[in-house]
Write an enzyme that holds these catalytic residues in place. Structure first.
Site, mmCIF file in Angstrom:
data_model
loop_
_atom_site.group_PDB
_atom_site.id
_atom_site.type_symbol
_atom_site.label_atom_id
_atom_site.label_comp_id
_atom_site.label_asym_id
_atom_site.label_seq_id
_atom_site.Cartn_x
_atom_site.Cartn_y
_atom_site.Cartn_z
ATOM 1 C CD GLU A 1 -3.172 -6.518 5.050
ATOM 2 O OE1 GLU A 1 -3.790 -5.446 5.165
ATOM 3 O OE2 GLU A 1 -2.340 -6.719 4.133
ATOM 4 C CG HIS B 1 -4.249 -3.602 2.558
ATOM 5 N ND1 HIS B 1 -3.474 -3.349 3.665
ATOM 6 C CD2 HIS B 1 -4.518 -2.386 2.001
ATOM 7 C CE1 HIS B 1 -3.296 -2.042 3.790
ATOM 8 N NE2 HIS B 1 -3.919 -1.437 2.785
ATOM 9 C CB CYS C 1 -0.988 -0.034 1.156
ATOM 10 S SG CYS C 1 -2.405 1.074 0.889
#
Length: 366
Positions: free
Chosen positions: A338, A336, A247
């Site tokens: 995750e 992202h 990011c």
């Protein structure tokens, strides 16, 4: 409680206030996620922003600390169609954050989509908010700077080094904290990677002193052009050991490699963004939260496009051209992997990070 949302173009939206009785300024954005309001509110990347949720009902499954992405709410305010239950209201009160419900979030979203993100003020009060007050509130909004003029990362970065030891350490990473989400740390530690989290303005010498096998530059809020200290550190680290980014970290790496970034009209915020791997042709549904992007017309020299967004063709990942020397490895992604919240399609990237660290650790030993 009364609630009012004042936009920089003079639009006044009234609703029912919840959370804390207070007044905040911020950049008004929208998020398309259907779940994950706790993770969203506690994501440090939302510092400086008032979040509008497009999904109409929020608060219907409570609040649990294990879902936190940081030590508390980082968003400035919360805008929803409807709220249910008491926990979300109490959650916002605990962190002195205002919310407004009973408003037309579709209207707000369409406005942001057509005009771009909007400087706004959200006020909640137990007393009616008068027309005269509206004029004063609008003046505050007009005087409020653009988010690109505000240095937000120092407000969310760690102030001191924090070490997360993996139970069975296979490799070690230094994470440059620009506002990292806890789930990024968790994804590394559970794969056997110990994480040394350092402040955003840490110098090369300090980072190298921890003997890392790779560096990860984290997500965070604001404009990457404000991150000159971190960019300089990353420049100095490239070529010494593998460097990766997520990011804001991706944008910082872009600049460090000689590329450019720019502000998107309304950004990508939600858990349903399709990303294509340029080499394999595979498509991943990803979680995203960013208002800036890499300029695809100025991809850094010696680098190549790795991933792209299928909605608007923006850059979602770059890598330095392949080198047989692991210490020259550089790659980063805009989205992202995750999730937190969102789909887990791209979590394999943490496996790749850890594998990269293991290989470089072995190379150093030889």
């Amino acid at each position: 409680m009364y609630g009012i949302l004042v936009l920089e173009d003079g639009t006044i939206i009234r609703g029912e206030g919840f959370g804390a009785e207070t007044e905040v300024l911020g950049e008004l954005v929208f998020n398309t996620s259907m779940t994950g309001y706790v993770e969203i509110l506690t994501d440090p990347s939302y510092k400086g922003q008032i979040i509008t949720m497009t999904y109409p009902l929020e608060g219907n499954y409570g609040v649990e600390k294990e879902w936190f992405e940081s030590d508390g709410i980082k968003a400035e305010g919360f805008v929803v169609k409807d709220i249910t239950g008491k926990e979300l209201d109490e959650f916002l009160k605990e962190y002195n954050i205002p919310g407004i419900s009973g408003v037309d979030t579709r209207y707000i979203t369409r406005k942001i989509r057509s005009k771009g993100v909007i400087r706004s003020l959200l006020k909640t009060s137990t007393n009616p908010i008068t027309k005269d007050e509206e004029t004063e509130l609008l003046k505050k909004v007009v005087d409020y700077p653009d988010i690109s003029e505000i240095d937000l990362v120092p407000e969310v970065s760690t102030k001191e080094t924090v070490i997360y030891n993996a139970e069975d350490e296979k490799t070690r990473c230094v994470l440059i904290d620009c506002g990292v989400k806890q789930s990024i740390v968790d994804c590394l530690v559970e794969r056997g990677c110990s994480v040394v989290k350092v402040p955003y303005n840490s110098k090369k010498e300090e980072i190298i002193s921890y003997n890392p096998d790779f560096v990860l530059v984290s997500n965070g809020p604001g404009d990457p052009e404000n991150m000159s200290e971190t960019v300089e550190t990353v420049k100095n680290l490239i070529g010494m050991l593998p460097v990766t980014g997520i990011c804001l970290g991706h944008q910082i790496i872009t600049i460090a490699l000689g590329g450019k970034t720019y502000k998107l009209k309304f950004g990508h915020r939600g858990g349903n963004q399709p990303v294509k791997d340029v080499e394999s042709g595979k498509v991943y549904i990803t979680s995203q939260n960013h208002g800036f992007a890499t300029d695809d017309k100025i991809v850094p020299a010696g680098s190549e496009l790795m991933h792209m967004n299928l909605n608007d063709d923006t850059v979602e990942g770059i890598r330095k051209l392949e080198s047989s020397d692991l210490k020259n490895t550089v790659w980063s992604v805009q989205y992202h992997p995750e999730a937190g919240p969102g789909p887990h399609d791209a979590r394999f990237l943490f496996d790749e990070m850890v594998e990269l660290g293991i290989k470089f650790k072995a190379e150093k030993a030889n």
